[in-house]
Design a protein around this motif. Structure first.
Motif: not given
Length: 109
Positions: A53-74
């Motif tokens: 939308r033309g906004l700038t800033g930092r990326g969205a924070e991510r935390a460990p989610y699945c804790m089993m290697g599926v989601c790559f959020d960690c």
């Protein structure tokens, strides 16, 4: 936010998370070590929030989610190697863990 249950007989391992020495249960994952260290997130997305939308800033924070290697959020930097799935890496004594901020730097040859 995240607190392990007390276990008087559990062996512990000292690791460094973002420059802080943290004692974590032996056998824990690097992702768990980041949470035990008190951090809310383990990485930021490479694309700034709202960029479409033309906004700038930092990326969205991510935390460990699945804790089993599926989601790559960690994804984290472990012992100098970026983009490691920290939920799949068991802590080792002296391990250095850094949260990943945005896209990793490219190495040009």
């Amino acid at each position: 936010m995240f607190r392990p249950l007390p276990d008087g007989g559990c062996a512990v391992v000292a690791v460094t998370v973002e420059g802080r020495t943290v004692r974590v249960p032996a056998g824990a994952s690097a992702a768990a070590a980041v949470l035990i260290a008190g951090f809310r997130s383990i990485r930021e997305t490479p694309v700034p929030t709202g960029q479409a939308r033309g906004l700038t800033g930092r990326g969205a924070e991510r935390a460990p989610y699945c804790m089993m290697g599926v989601c790559f959020d960690c994804l984290a930097e472990i012992d100098g190697v970026p983009n490691r799935q920290s939920c799949m890496v068991t802590v080792q004594p002296g391990m250095r863990i850094r949260r990943q901020r945005g896209a990793r730097a490219l190495e040009m040859e």
